[in-house]
Enzyme design. Structure first.
Site, PDB file in Angstrom:
ATOM      1  N   ASN A 183       0.813  -1.221   0.000  1.00  0.00           N
ATOM      2  CA  ASN A 183       0.000   0.000   0.000  1.00  0.00           C
ATOM      3  C   ASN A 183       0.849   1.275   0.000  1.00  0.00           C
ATOM      4  O   ASN A 183       0.374   2.338   0.387  1.00  0.00           O
ATOM      5  CB  ASN A 183      -0.994  -0.012   1.173  1.00  0.00           C
ATOM      6  CG  ASN A 183      -0.318  -0.280   2.497  1.00  0.00           C
ATOM      7  OD1 ASN A 183       0.910  -0.167   2.603  1.00  0.00           O
ATOM      8  ND2 ASN A 183      -1.082  -0.626   3.511  1.00  0.00           N
TER       9      ASN A 183
ATOM     10  N   ARG B 176       2.842   6.350  11.934  1.00  0.00           N
ATOM     11  CA  ARG B 176       2.192   5.804  13.115  1.00  0.00           C
ATOM     12  C   ARG B 176       1.955   6.931  14.105  1.00  0.00           C
ATOM     13  O   ARG B 176       2.847   7.773  14.323  1.00  0.00           O
ATOM     14  CB  ARG B 176       3.054   4.714  13.783  1.00  0.00           C
ATOM     15  CG  ARG B 176       3.054   3.378  13.067  1.00  0.00           C
ATOM     16  CD  ARG B 176       1.660   2.723  13.045  1.00  0.00           C
ATOM     17  NE  ARG B 176       1.642   1.480  12.285  1.00  0.00           N
ATOM     18  CZ  ARG B 176       1.207   1.349  11.026  1.00  0.00           C
ATOM     19  NH1 ARG B 176       0.734   2.383  10.369  1.00  0.00           N
ATOM     20  NH2 ARG B 176       1.204   0.179  10.434  1.00  0.00           N
TER      21      ARG B 176
ATOM     22  N   GLN C 205      -5.933   2.886  18.345  1.00  0.00           N
ATOM     23  CA  GLN C 205      -6.957   2.780  17.296  1.00  0.00           C
ATOM     24  C   GLN C 205      -7.957   1.687  17.659  1.00  0.00           C
ATOM     25  O   GLN C 205      -7.508   0.596  18.030  1.00  0.00           O
ATOM     26  CB  GLN C 205      -6.276   2.486  15.951  1.00  0.00           C
ATOM     27  CG  GLN C 205      -5.413   3.641  15.496  1.00  0.00           C
ATOM     28  CD  GLN C 205      -4.833   3.471  14.092  1.00  0.00           C
ATOM     29  OE1 GLN C 205      -4.162   4.335  13.623  1.00  0.00           O
ATOM     30  NE2 GLN C 205      -5.090   2.364  13.438  1.00  0.00           N
TER      31      GLN C 205
ATOM     32  N   HIS D 152      -7.791   5.834  10.072  1.00  0.00           N
ATOM     33  CA  HIS D 152      -6.671   5.141   9.434  1.00  0.00           C
ATOM     34  C   HIS D 152      -7.153   4.438   8.155  1.00  0.00           C
ATOM     35  O   HIS D 152      -7.643   3.318   8.194  1.00  0.00           O
ATOM     36  CB  HIS D 152      -6.095   4.121  10.422  1.00  0.00           C
ATOM     37  CG  HIS D 152      -4.783   3.543   9.988  1.00  0.00           C
ATOM     38  ND1 HIS D 152      -4.007   2.777  10.822  1.00  0.00           N
ATOM     39  CD2 HIS D 152      -4.094   3.624   8.826  1.00  0.00           C
ATOM     40  CE1 HIS D 152      -2.910   2.415  10.190  1.00  0.00           C
ATOM     41  NE2 HIS D 152      -2.946   2.914   8.967  1.00  0.00           N
TER      42      HIS D 152
HETATM   43  P1  NAD Z   1      10.250   1.045   4.543  1.00  0.00           P
HETATM   44  O1  NAD Z   1      10.776  -0.031   5.406  1.00  0.00           O
HETATM   45  O2  NAD Z   1      10.331   0.886   3.060  1.00  0.00           O
HETATM   46  O3  NAD Z   1      10.960   2.428   4.895  1.00  0.00           O
HETATM   47  C1  NAD Z   1      11.107   2.891   6.195  1.00  0.00           C
HETATM   48  C2  NAD Z   1      12.274   3.858   6.222  1.00  0.00           C
HETATM   49  O4  NAD Z   1      12.298   4.497   7.502  1.00  0.00           O
HETATM   50  C3  NAD Z   1      13.633   3.155   6.049  1.00  0.00           C
HETATM   51  O5  NAD Z   1      14.374   3.814   5.041  1.00  0.00           O
HETATM   52  C4  NAD Z   1      14.283   3.313   7.412  1.00  0.00           C
HETATM   53  O6  NAD Z   1      15.687   3.404   7.360  1.00  0.00           O
HETATM   54  C5  NAD Z   1      13.652   4.601   7.895  1.00  0.00           C
HETATM   55  N1  NAD Z   1      13.762   4.788   9.337  1.00  0.00           N
HETATM   56  C6  NAD Z   1      13.642   3.881  10.328  1.00  0.00           C
HETATM   57  N2  NAD Z   1      13.875   4.463  11.513  1.00  0.00           N
HETATM   58  C7  NAD Z   1      14.143   5.755  11.269  1.00  0.00           C
HETATM   59  C8  NAD Z   1      14.473   6.852  12.091  1.00  0.00           C
HETATM   60  N3  NAD Z   1      14.625   6.714  13.414  1.00  0.00           N
HETATM   61  N4  NAD Z   1      14.673   8.047  11.514  1.00  0.00           N
HETATM   62  C9  NAD Z   1      14.584   8.204  10.176  1.00  0.00           C
HETATM   63  N5  NAD Z   1      14.297   7.195   9.315  1.00  0.00           N
HETATM   64  C10 NAD Z   1      14.068   5.980   9.880  1.00  0.00           C
HETATM   65  O7  NAD Z   1       8.740   1.260   5.017  1.00  0.00           O
HETATM   66  P2  NAD Z   1       7.555   1.937   4.203  1.00  0.00           P
HETATM   67  O8  NAD Z   1       6.893   0.924   3.347  1.00  0.00           O
HETATM   68  O9  NAD Z   1       8.049   3.191   3.598  1.00  0.00           O
HETATM   69  O10 NAD Z   1       6.552   2.245   5.401  1.00  0.00           O
HETATM   70  C11 NAD Z   1       6.927   3.101   6.454  1.00  0.00           C
HETATM   71  C12 NAD Z   1       5.884   3.082   7.544  1.00  0.00           C
HETATM   72  O11 NAD Z   1       4.685   3.694   7.074  1.00  0.00           O
HETATM   73  C13 NAD Z   1       5.432   1.690   7.970  1.00  0.00           C
HETATM   74  O12 NAD Z   1       6.328   1.086   8.875  1.00  0.00           O
HETATM   75  C14 NAD Z   1       4.108   1.986   8.605  1.00  0.00           C
HETATM   76  O13 NAD Z   1       4.283   2.334   9.959  1.00  0.00           O
HETATM   77  C15 NAD Z   1       3.606   3.205   7.843  1.00  0.00           C
HETATM   78  N6  NAD Z   1       2.484   2.854   6.939  1.00  0.00           N
HETATM   79  C16 NAD Z   1       1.283   3.448   7.145  1.00  0.00           C
HETATM   80  C17 NAD Z   1       0.201   3.123   6.349  1.00  0.00           C
HETATM   81  C18 NAD Z   1      -1.141   3.781   6.523  1.00  0.00           C
HETATM   82  O14 NAD Z   1      -2.149   3.257   6.047  1.00  0.00           O
HETATM   83  N7  NAD Z   1      -1.219   4.922   7.165  1.00  0.00           N
HETATM   84  C19 NAD Z   1       0.335   2.150   5.349  1.00  0.00           C
HETATM   85  C20 NAD Z   1       1.602   1.602   5.128  1.00  0.00           C
HETATM   86  C21 NAD Z   1       2.662   1.947   5.949  1.00  0.00           C
END
Ligand code: NAD
Length: 388
Positions: A147, A286, A315, A339
């Site tokens: 997503n 989050r 949530q 959400h």
């Molecule tokens: P991903 O794993 O591709 O990317 C996450 C990035 O965050 C990585 O590059 C990582 O190095 C970086 N990161 C981790 N800790 C960090 C920090 N302390 N400071 C800066 N950067 C940091 O994940 P993604 O697919 O891009 O998704 C990210 C997050 O988005 C998910 O973990 C989830 O919590 C959230 N998400 C939300 C929804 C929604 O419906 N709202 C849907 C999908 C994902």
């Protein structure tokens, strides 16, 4: 080896398969699969593509039952008498979704004696205590990438609706009023602004990509993992290694990193002091990454001109959660929604198919797609959930 039913049976509205014991038997390995999903109500009966709901069950009930597996689906997830906690004690597979998270704490993991794999139907497995899962050797997998476009689009929309002061303008129209200056006084263009993302992974990078045509002054990112050179060049993004430095340079900050020990409460009262006065903050990552009260106070004082997103520290969010109603001093600046950014119908098709594929691999003991594995064999398989 367990005795179980031989053939697929029609869909039963009870969402439980305990009645299997009265059917003819054959020998096969039966797995108890427990899924905690959100209740879709009337919408889910009218719209079968709402696959991530209790009613539509990720579209996998018939398939699971045709193989003799037990499939329990519910949205009842809080407290010791919940369907979640009662069935967790002997479930082997747990499917949860970030949209209605079954919070799998360390205590619950201790009670879940048979649990071998947790599958997140979506992206983001912070509702599971990943360190406790590691101690028990439980695998946690998610449908990576399923997503990320859906969320990236929502982030860009949220940036636009905050910067352009869209919500109060629309509310004015619904009220029957028409006073252009009241909304134009706090409306700007994204062009010429500095926009930055905390986290430049799948979503963060896609946000940067989508912002390129807006002719921003600059695109920035803060992430301990630098973007590959070709990717950074493609979006012309500059990495800022110090978080306070980073936020002090941004007109808009978007949070796109996972929730883990290093990001819980990352955007707190202290960090908010370093934001440009009147900056906008978007968080679809989050809720618990941003301090609830500090954000509400910053919006109220105008330190933040607005906050938008779809994720909440609990949530469903309680009715009196301050993010539901907080407003900036000019009466706008709130772009909060439930959400749903990552659960568009397009996304649901992808994460339902991905969940089935993870289950298929699990039943066949085939290797999982490496990008889907968060923890396995007592170790983190990804670097995205913190530096360790
Ligand atoms: P991903 O794993 O591709 O990317 C996450 C990035 O965050 C990585 O590059 C990582 O190095 C970086 N990161 C981790 N800790 C960090 C920090 N302390 N400071 C800066 N950067 C940091 O994940 P993604 O697919 O891009 O998704 C990210 C997050 O988005 C998910 O973990 C989830 O919590 C959230 N998400 C939300 C929804 C929604 O419906 N709202 C849907 C999908 C994902």
């Amino acid at each position: 080896m367990v005795l179980t039913a031989q053939t697929a049976r029609p869909h039963k509205p009870t969402f439980s398969t305990h009645h299997l014991t009265s059917l003819p038997y054959t020998l096969c390995i039966m797995v108890k699969v427990l899924a905690i999903l959100y209740r879709g109500g009337e919408a889910a009966t009218q719209e079968p593509r709402l696959l991530g709901t209790v009613e539509n069950q990720l579209g996998i009930r018939e398939w699971l039952e045709s193989q003799g597996h037990e499939f329990i689906v519910s949205d009842d997830k809080e407290g010791p008498d919940s369907v979640f906690q009662k069935n967790l004690v002997d479930a082997e597979v747990l499917i949860t979704t970030p949209f209605h998270p079954g919070y799998l704490t360390a205590d619950l993991i201790k009670k879940a004696k048979n649990l071998k794999i947790c599958i997140t139907a979506g992206v983001g497995s912070d509702h599971i205590d990943l360190n406790a899962a590691n101690e028990r050797g439980i695998t946690v997998a998610e449908v990576s990438g399923s997503n990320v476009v859906s969320v990236a689009e929502h982030v860009v929309m949220s940036i636009l609706l905050l910067v352009r002061n869209f919500v109060p303008a629309h509310e004015m129209i619904e009220r029957g009023d028409w006073q252009v200056s009241d909304v134009a006084r706090n409306a700007y263009d994204v062009e010429g602004k500095v926009v930055g993302t905390i986290g430049a992974g799948r979503i963060g990078f896609r946000v940067l990509q989508r912002l390129v045509p807006f002719n921003t002054k600059e695109l920035l990112y803060f992430d301990y993992a630098p973007l590959p050179e070709h990717a950074a060049k493609e979006v012309k993004a500059r990495r800022v290694e110090d978080l306070k430095e980073f936020v002090s340079q941004c007109d808009v900050v978007a949070v796109n990193c996972p929730l883990h020990e290093g990001t819980r409460g990352l955007v707190n009262a202290e960090l908010l002091k370093h934001f440009k006065k009147g900056a906008w903050l978007v968080n679809t990552a989050r809720g618990a990454i941003c301090d609830k009260d500090a954000v509400a106070a910053a919006v109220k004082s105008g330190q933040l001109n607005g906050y938008a997103g779809d994720v909440w520290n609990v949530q469903p969010a309680p009715k009196d959660h301050p993010w539901r109603t907080m407003k900036n001093p000019l009466g706008g600046g709130n772009g909060m929604v439930p959400h749903y950014s990552g659960t568009t119908l397009d996304a649901q098709a992808r994460y339902a198919a991905g969940t089935k594929s993870i289950l298929e691999n699990y039943f066949k003991s085939s290797p999982q797609e490496p990008q889907n594995i968060i923890v396995e064999g007592g170790k983190y398989a990804t670097k995205a959930y913190g530096q360790r």
